[in-house]
Scaffold this motif. Structure first.
Motif, mmCIF file in Angstrom:
data_model
loop_
_atom_site.group_PDB
_atom_site.id
_atom_site.type_symbol
_atom_site.label_atom_id
_atom_site.label_comp_id
_atom_site.label_asym_id
_atom_site.label_seq_id
_atom_site.Cartn_x
_atom_site.Cartn_y
_atom_site.Cartn_z
ATOM 1 N N ARG A 5 0.741 -1.408 0.047
ATOM 2 C CA ARG A 5 0.017 -0.132 0.129
ATOM 3 C C ARG A 5 0.882 1.261 -0.140
ATOM 4 N NH1 ARG A 5 -2.540 -0.982 4.309
ATOM 5 N NH2 ARG A 5 -3.950 -2.433 3.181
ATOM 6 N N ALA A 6 1.789 1.221 0.747
ATOM 7 C CA ALA A 6 3.045 2.446 0.603
ATOM 8 C C ALA A 6 3.594 2.724 -0.377
ATOM 9 C CB ALA A 6 4.060 2.180 1.894
ATOM 10 N N VAL A 7 3.951 1.507 -1.287
ATOM 11 C CA VAL A 7 4.538 1.447 -2.569
ATOM 12 C C VAL A 7 3.543 2.263 -3.461
ATOM 13 C CG1 VAL A 7 5.543 0.145 -4.517
ATOM 14 C CG2 VAL A 7 6.210 -0.350 -2.252
ATOM 15 N N PHE A 8 2.192 1.851 -3.426
ATOM 16 C CA PHE A 8 1.037 2.270 -4.433
ATOM 17 C C PHE A 8 1.086 3.976 -4.150
ATOM 18 C CE2 PHE A 8 -1.554 -1.896 -4.697
ATOM 19 C CZ PHE A 8 -0.693 -2.306 -5.393
ATOM 20 N N ASP A 9 1.150 4.032 -2.948
ATOM 21 C CA ASP A 9 0.887 5.594 -2.443
ATOM 22 C C ASP A 9 2.080 6.464 -3.020
ATOM 23 O OD1 ASP A 9 -1.561 5.047 -1.107
ATOM 24 O OD2 ASP A 9 -0.628 5.034 0.773
ATOM 25 N N LYS A 10 3.402 5.871 -2.819
ATOM 26 C CA LYS A 10 4.349 6.749 -3.329
ATOM 27 C C LYS A 10 4.456 6.694 -4.824
ATOM 28 C CE LYS A 10 7.082 5.780 1.100
ATOM 29 N NZ LYS A 10 8.324 4.912 1.479
ATOM 30 N N MET A 11 4.070 5.691 -5.711
ATOM 31 C CA MET A 11 4.405 5.758 -6.952
ATOM 32 C C MET A 11 2.983 6.156 -7.760
ATOM 33 S SD MET A 11 6.348 2.193 -7.776
ATOM 34 C CE MET A 11 6.654 2.597 -9.459
ATOM 35 N N GLY A 12 1.772 6.418 -6.841
ATOM 36 C CA GLY A 12 0.560 6.784 -7.598
ATOM 37 C C GLY A 12 0.001 5.713 -8.400
ATOM 38 N N LEU A 13 -0.042 4.528 -7.874
ATOM 39 C CA LEU A 13 -0.542 3.298 -8.564
ATOM 40 C C LEU A 13 -1.859 2.819 -7.461
ATOM 41 C CD1 LEU A 13 2.567 1.611 -9.510
ATOM 42 C CD2 LEU A 13 1.344 3.205 -10.924
ATOM 43 N N ASN A 14 -2.535 1.943 -8.399
ATOM 44 C CA ASN A 14 -3.602 1.518 -7.420
ATOM 45 C C ASN A 14 -3.925 0.136 -7.612
ATOM 46 O OD1 ASN A 14 -4.874 1.227 -9.926
ATOM 47 N ND2 ASN A 14 -6.212 2.673 -9.623
ATOM 48 N N ARG A 15 -2.882 -0.806 -8.421
ATOM 49 C CA ARG A 15 -2.994 -2.147 -8.539
ATOM 50 C C ARG A 15 -1.908 -2.751 -8.720
ATOM 51 N NH1 ARG A 15 -7.692 -1.165 -12.406
ATOM 52 N NH2 ARG A 15 -6.322 -1.899 -13.954
ATOM 53 N N GLN A 16 -1.805 -4.075 -8.391
ATOM 54 C CA GLN A 16 -0.490 -4.759 -8.461
ATOM 55 C C GLN A 16 -0.103 -4.886 -9.994
ATOM 56 O OE1 GLN A 16 -0.392 -8.515 -6.020
ATOM 57 N NE2 GLN A 16 1.170 -9.375 -7.146
#
Length: 563
Positions: A229-240
């Motif tokens: 979830r932290a990776v998604f937030d930092k990279m502006g993504l929402n799916r694996q």
């Protein structure tokens, strides 16, 4: 197409509904129901919109997508050279490559690229990672931006000799879709990933499930989820799946050069259009009133007068300033009397507002102009064009809302936004009270509900879901339009309800009409009838409804820039 005037809705019900809206603005649907009054008369309008196919840019050879792509950008922003992989990667995903610049399908990408070039100049950095937004599925697409002279020899084939390139030329590198693992240091630096987050991202890129990644790292699945979830937030993504795709793209280029990236990546976004808009300016009319306006693009570019929709202002979609500049356009976006920061007009009329806009164009010394208008801004744009006469080169009307009352049909029952417009025009005496309440009780929740109800066509709902930043834009846009007073929108409603005849005898410029095939408010046939046969060109966009102006904004500016 014009309805017979009907009796006012039951006043007690309307007053009760107004109190409900005052207490809780997102209950506006109660007001729509109360405004229904007597049932609409007349037969339903035939749904006979002619579908005119637009031109589709020719795709580059798919085989070229296996090569690392390079596009060289000159100091002025124009694309000066590119290889086959660059054309393929860009055109298949992001837009068009033209000699005068890159034309992204999403204008926010222009701003992201401009910020990357600026960061290279300011920091003398070796490279910047940019996250672009793609055209179709809105999955992100990553690229490196580096000084052109630092381009590795292996990537410089089919390009001009690097030693002959002048200062300020940068290279945009689009990765080929093939896998490599030498990107983690750059990922950590650019997106601020912790070592633990980097390890999780690496496992997922290799195809491991969350449980397999947890087992491999000897941590719990919940810990993996939190780190992901932290990776998604930092990279502006929402799916694996998007994470794996992004890492694969970046990995294909990570071996090409061994430099470290700056501390933060740049992402294209549609949020913050108001905060990043050019400063508001004021023009004093001959009667002493002030018109507020914003100036986008190239100050020496081709001038365009932009007419906003009814509940609107001078704020344009994010990225418009850079895109207009790249296309050689100067966008003059005035706010109509009583809207945004413009002073109200005591004797509000379509003709009077048209004269105000013509006076603005003359006072700014714009010379020969082009005009673009959206939704209910069309009538005012036409009158301004008639006032300016031969000083107007061409007129574009998108998602037109004809003035005058329209018959309420059975088809309208499934479209709350349509019912609202039909009924408030039929009961225009309520406009002052209604919009005064809206302004006093303005909040994001109420605006969002109103906007989502207006997006009643499936294509509109899908567009909003895929572009969450658009909602932020609309919230800012409506808030700014009501920043000082509600007078402008109330005056426009009363003016439209009177169904004024437009004296277009002075209009000589050709009119082009763009309309969404899924637009529930009006059909293209109704628009053409309202124009009285003056439309020289009509283009209908399949799979598009209420949000045509925003969805196709780059195409609008591209059309305005054509010779």
């Amino acid at each position: 197409m014009t309805a017979t005037p009907q009796g006012k809705a039951n006043i007690s019900l309307v007053v009760e509904a107004l109190y409900a809206v005052a207490a809780e603005p997102d209950r506006w649907d109660q007001l729509v129901e109360a405004l229904g009054g007597a049932s609409a008369d007349g037969a339903a309008q035939a749904d006979g919109a002619a579908r005119i196919a637009g031109t589709v840019p020719e795709r580059a050879d798919p085989a070229a997508a296996t090569q690392a792509g390079v596009v060289l950008i000159g100091p002025s922003g124009g694309a000066i050279a590119w290889n086959a992989g660059g054309a393929a990667a860009f055109q298949q995903r992001l837009g068009l490559v033209e000699a005068r610049g890159l034309r992204f399908f999403n204008p926010a990408n222009h701003e992201a690229l401009d910020a990357a070039r600026r960061r290279l100049r300011e920091t003398a950095g070796g490279q910047v990672i940019v996250k672009f937004t793609q055209a179709d599925d809105e999955a992100p697409h990553f690229a490196y931006v580096i000084p052109a002279r630092a381009l590795p020899t292996a990537l410089a084939a089919d390009l001009p000799p690097l030693g002959e390139l002048g200062e300020g030329v940068v290279a945009v590198l689009f990765p080929a879709v093939e896998t490599t693992d030498r990107l983690w240091a750059t990922m950590r630096d650019s997106f601020g990933l912790t070592p633990a987050e980097t390890r999780v991202a690496a496992r997922l890129k290799d195809g491991l499930t969350l449980k397999e990644a947890a087992d491999d790292l000897a941590i719990s699945v919940n810990t993996v989820r939190n780190q992901l979830r932290a990776v998604f937030d930092k990279m502006g993504l929402n799916r694996q799946s998007k994470l794996v795709r992004a890492l694969t793209q970046l990995g294909s280029l990570s071996d090409a050069f061994g430099q470290e990236a700056p501390a933060a990546a740049i992402s294209a976004t549609e949020r913050g259009a108001l905060a990043t808009a050019p400063p508001i300016r004021f023009f004093q009319l001959s009667d002493g009133r002030r018109l507020a306006w914003r100036d986008y693009g190239d100050p020496q570019g081709r001038p365009v007068l932009v007419f906003h929709q009814g509940l609107g202002c001078s704020v344009l979609p994010r990225g418009s300033d850079v895109l207009a500049r790249d296309l050689g356009l100067r966008l003059i976006a005035p706010e109509r009397p009583g809207a945004g920061r413009s002073d109200p007009r005591s004797n509000f009329s379509v003709q009077g507002v048209g004269r105000d806009m013509a006076e603005l164009a003359g006072g700014l010394g714009l010379g020969r102009v082009r005009i673009a208008a959206f939704m209910s801004g069309a009538a005012f744009a036409l009158m301004a064009a008639a006032e300016l006469g031969a000083g107007v080169d061409r007129v574009l009307l998108a998602s037109v809302r004809p003035s005058g009352q329209m018959v309420e049909t059975e088809h309208d029952a499934g479209h709350p936004g349509v019912l609202f417009r039909r009924r408030i025009l039929r009961n225009a005496w309520l406009a002052d009270t209604l919009f005064a309440l809206m302004r006093m009780q303005l909040n994001r929740r109420g605006i969002e509900r109103f906007v989502r109800a207006a997006a009643s066509a499936p294509s509109d709902a899908a567009y909003l879901a895929a572009h969450p930043g658009v909602m932020d834009f609309i919230v800012d846009y409506i808030g700014e339009s009501l920043a000082v007073t509600h007078r402008g929108i109330a005056d426009e409603v009363r003016c439209a309800a009177r169904s004024p005849d437009l004296d277009l005898s002075g209009l000589s410029a050709p009119i082009s009409v763009w309309h969404g095939a899924d637009d529930a408010m009006t059909s293209v046939d109704q628009v053409k009838a309202w124009l009285g046969g003056r439309a020289a060109e009509t283009r209908v966009f399949a799979g598009t409804g209420h949000f045509l102006p925003h969805k196709h904004w780059p195409e609008v500016l591209g059309w305005l820039a054509e010779e």
